[in-house]
Scaffold this active site. Structure first.
Site, mmCIF file in Angstrom:
data_model
loop_
_atom_site.group_PDB
_atom_site.id
_atom_site.type_symbol
_atom_site.label_atom_id
_atom_site.label_comp_id
_atom_site.label_asym_id
_atom_site.label_seq_id
_atom_site.Cartn_x
_atom_site.Cartn_y
_atom_site.Cartn_z
ATOM 1 N N LYS A 22 0.982 -1.676 -0.185
ATOM 2 C CA LYS A 22 -0.113 0.466 -0.242
ATOM 3 C C LYS A 22 0.516 1.928 -0.186
ATOM 4 C CE LYS A 22 -3.761 2.041 2.134
ATOM 5 N NZ LYS A 22 -3.184 3.554 1.985
ATOM 6 N N ASP A 24 1.734 5.406 0.083
ATOM 7 C CA ASP A 24 1.150 6.344 0.875
ATOM 8 C C ASP A 24 1.399 7.870 -0.381
ATOM 9 O OD1 ASP A 24 -0.317 8.318 2.408
ATOM 10 O OD2 ASP A 24 1.495 7.552 3.975
ATOM 11 N N GLU A 169 2.893 1.190 4.670
ATOM 12 C CA GLU A 169 1.934 1.231 5.392
ATOM 13 C C GLU A 169 0.785 -0.094 5.657
ATOM 14 O OE1 GLU A 169 -1.594 4.987 4.996
ATOM 15 O OE2 GLU A 169 -0.204 4.615 3.465
#
Length: 310
Positions: A22, A24, A169
């Site tokens: 993931k 960011d 993340e």
């Protein structure tokens, strides 16, 4: 296409899912008409091409082939992790190309590509994710300012542990058979965040509005360092109605006119309390100033006192 927050898929079916890191950053759709031009659009549809001049050479990466690709624009920290705080220095510079060019040298942007929705005049949204990823990988798009990281099929628990240990993340889990649904927050894409925990001291609160009138809309929390309470952020989520009402009673009993933080937080309408309530919060990362990002309330810690946190 957007992901739905949720847990890791069960181990029994994890081989039906692919796992990506993931990122960011700023989501972007990349339009490559095959004529030597490029267009980057944010989730809102805004043209953000001018903000990222280092991505302009991508216009020639596919030659005369046309494509529409999905990805995330990030700024990497010294460990190669996406850092949204760094990227904020680059966002919003669409109307100032000269400044964007200067900032590109100080805070380079990097485009992480993870899906293909249109290729050589063919709409790909009806294809399963696994086929779209294969087509994307076949483009071999790797450069100084863009890349196509591989996705891991299965092994979700191990991937999550690696993400956690690397300080990332979280993960995005994508069903191998999932179609691309533009604009939808689908359950076939699941975002699994890596949360950290911190013990904090409540030093103030902000009254809620509407149905929260008379109750705390958010609490202002800090962390004890060098004998002082340093502001760490505002927490406004994570309570049930009963927990919020109970917390209101504690805050009222601890009310004071003096701000307990080493520096008064820039929060309008703040009310101060004696720094004796300790709580535990979840958060995703920290800013350079030490503030908690995306904090949510976890629980009160009646077993801890301020002295335990020094």
């Amino acid at each position: 296409m957007l992901a739905t927050p949720g847990p890791l898929p069960p181990a029994a079916v994890e081989d039906r899912w692919a796992f990506e890191v993931k990122q960011d950053g700023q989501r972007a759709m990349v339009y490559l008409p095959g004529d030597g031009s490029i267009l980057l659009r944010a989730r809102s549809g805004t043209d953000i091409t001018a903000a990222y001049p280092e991505l302009l050479p991508l216009a020639h990466a596919l030659g005369a082939r046309s494509a529409v690709l999905d990805g995330e624009i990030v700024a990497l920290d010294d460990h190669g992790r996406s850092d949204f705080e760094r990227l904020q220095h680059r966002m919003g510079l669409v109307s100032s190309p000269a400044r964007a060019a200067r900032m590109s040298a100080r805070v380079p942007a990097h485009l992480v590509l993870f899906d293909a929705v249109h290729l050589d005049g063919r709409l790909l949204t009806g294809l399963p994710y696994a086929e779209r990823r294969e087509l994307l990988a076949g483009l071999k798009l790797a450069g100084a300012a863009w890349s196509t990281p591989a996705a891991i099929v299965g092994h979700g628990a191990q991937a999550w542990e690696m993400a956690r240990d690397a300080g990332l993340e979280g993960l995005i889990a994508k069903r191998l058979t999932s179609r691309y649904e533009p604009g939808a927050r689908a359950k076939t894409w699941v975002k699994i965040k890596v949360h950290h925990l911190a013990d904090v001291v409540i030093g103030g609160w902000v009254p809620g509005r509407g149905r929260l009138t008379g109750l705390p809309g958010a609490v202002l929390v800090g962390e004890r360092r060098d004998g002082l309470l340093h502001y760490a952020g505002s927490v406004g989520t994570g309570w049930s109605e009963a927990e919020r009402a109970r917390l209101a009673e504690f805050l009222e009993a601890a009310s004071t006119d003096a701000c307990p933080f080493a520096r008064v937080p820039p929060v309008t309408g703040a009310r101060w309390v004696l720094p004796r309530l300790v709580g535990e919060v979840r958060y995703t990362s920290r800013t350079r100033a030490g503030r908690l990002r995306h904090p949510s309330w976890h629980r009160l810690r009646p077993d801890l006192t301020l002295g335990d946190l020094t």
